[in-house]
Scaffold this motif. Sequence first.
Motif, short mmCIF file in Angstrom:
data_model
loop_
_atom_site.label_atom_id
_atom_site.label_comp_id
_atom_site.label_asym_id
_atom_site.label_seq_id
_atom_site.Cartn_x
_atom_site.Cartn_y
_atom_site.Cartn_z
N TYR A 83 85.39 -83.65 -30.88
CA TYR A 83 86.58 -84.27 -30.31
C TYR A 83 87.77 -83.94 -31.21
O TYR A 83 87.67 -84.02 -32.45
N ALA A 84 88.89 -83.61 -30.60
CA ALA A 84 90.16 -83.49 -31.31
C ALA A 84 91.24 -84.06 -30.39
O ALA A 84 91.32 -83.70 -29.22
N GLY A 85 92.04 -84.99 -30.92
CA GLY A 85 93.07 -85.62 -30.11
C GLY A 85 94.35 -85.84 -30.89
O GLY A 85 94.32 -86.14 -32.09
N ALA A 86 95.47 -85.67 -30.20
CA ALA A 86 96.81 -85.89 -30.77
C ALA A 86 97.53 -86.94 -29.94
O ALA A 86 97.41 -86.96 -28.71
N PRO A 87 98.30 -87.81 -30.60
CA PRO A 87 98.97 -88.90 -29.87
C PRO A 87 100.08 -88.42 -28.94
O PRO A 87 100.75 -87.42 -29.19
N LEU A 144 95.85 -95.27 -22.40
CA LEU A 144 95.03 -96.43 -22.70
C LEU A 144 95.73 -97.70 -22.25
O LEU A 144 96.79 -98.04 -22.74
N ASP A 145 95.11 -98.40 -21.28
CA ASP A 145 95.62 -99.73 -20.95
C ASP A 145 94.75 -100.76 -21.67
O ASP A 145 93.97 -100.41 -22.56
N ALA A 146 94.87 -102.00 -21.33
CA ALA A 146 94.17 -103.05 -22.08
C ALA A 146 92.65 -102.95 -21.99
O ALA A 146 91.95 -103.33 -22.93
N ARG A 147 92.13 -102.42 -20.89
CA ARG A 147 90.68 -102.42 -20.70
C ARG A 147 90.05 -101.05 -20.46
O ARG A 147 88.85 -100.94 -20.43
N ARG A 148 90.87 -100.04 -20.25
CA ARG A 148 90.29 -98.75 -19.91
C ARG A 148 91.10 -97.59 -20.46
O ARG A 148 92.25 -97.73 -20.87
N SER A 178 86.44 -95.21 -25.77
CA SER A 178 87.47 -94.19 -25.98
C SER A 178 87.62 -93.80 -27.45
O SER A 178 87.90 -94.63 -28.31
N PHE A 179 87.48 -92.51 -27.72
CA PHE A 179 87.79 -91.98 -29.05
C PHE A 179 89.30 -92.10 -29.29
O PHE A 179 89.75 -92.22 -30.42
N CYS A 180 90.08 -92.02 -28.21
CA CYS A 180 91.54 -92.02 -28.30
C CYS A 180 92.10 -93.32 -28.89
O CYS A 180 93.24 -93.33 -29.36
N ASN A 181 91.32 -94.38 -28.89
CA ASN A 181 91.77 -95.62 -29.55
C ASN A 181 92.18 -95.35 -31.00
O ASN A 181 93.14 -95.93 -31.49
N TYR A 182 91.43 -94.52 -31.67
CA TYR A 182 91.71 -94.23 -33.08
C TYR A 182 92.99 -93.44 -33.23
O TYR A 182 93.74 -93.64 -34.18
N VAL A 183 93.26 -92.55 -32.30
CA VAL A 183 94.50 -91.77 -32.32
C VAL A 183 95.69 -92.70 -32.11
O VAL A 183 96.68 -92.64 -32.84
N VAL A 184 95.58 -93.58 -31.13
CA VAL A 184 96.68 -94.49 -30.78
C VAL A 184 96.91 -95.53 -31.88
O VAL A 184 98.05 -95.81 -32.25
N ALA A 185 95.86 -96.10 -32.40
CA ALA A 185 96.00 -97.18 -33.39
C ALA A 185 96.41 -96.67 -34.76
O ALA A 185 97.16 -97.33 -35.47
N GLN A 186 95.91 -95.51 -35.13
CA GLN A 186 96.13 -95.04 -36.49
C GLN A 186 97.17 -93.95 -36.60
O GLN A 186 97.44 -93.46 -37.69
N ASP A 187 97.75 -93.53 -35.46
CA ASP A 187 98.81 -92.53 -35.44
C ASP A 187 98.40 -91.27 -36.21
O ASP A 187 99.08 -90.84 -37.12
#
Length: 171
Positions: free
Chosen positions: A112-116, A51-55, A74-83
């Motif tokens: 969806y399932a994602g890990a940081p 994840l960069d600033a815009r994409r 991006s669903f991954c925003n939640y993974v990155v922000a909330q660890d």
Amino acid sequence: MTYPVPANELERLAVLENLDLLDTPQDPALDDLCREAALTFDAPVALITLLDARRQWFKSRVGLDICETTRDASFCNYVVAQDVVLIVPDARQDSRFASNPLVVGPPHVRFYAGAPLYYGDGIRLGALCIIDQRPRAADEIDVPTLRHLADRVAGEIWVRQAARSAEHQRV
């Protein structure tokens, strides 16, 4: 759409930029790990996202033709922000994602399932995620195995950076 941002976002973006991973060629070792995630969880789609600033950019992908999306999708925003390891059994039933363009249109994400992907202390570059076009139960995902695969991806990134740094020191 709005999305969560980690408290260390500026530091995270600086680390991501310094790693010089975005828009780079495919990496066979990371592609193998992406395929392993898809096979392990019987998922039609597996992604290694950054994840960069815009994409959201896909360093590796299985089962998806596009190589990036806007960050707000991006669903991954939640993974990155909330660890967290995020599991969404049916995105249509989750208020965070029900109107997401990736849910209401192609690729029609349901599960969806994602890990940081960790890089250093508290830095999460993106996620290893699996996606399905059908809803799935959360208990179908062995969270420790997904975390382990994500840690292996992060380890590959770390090894490449260490080799790159050693090369620069020799020059």
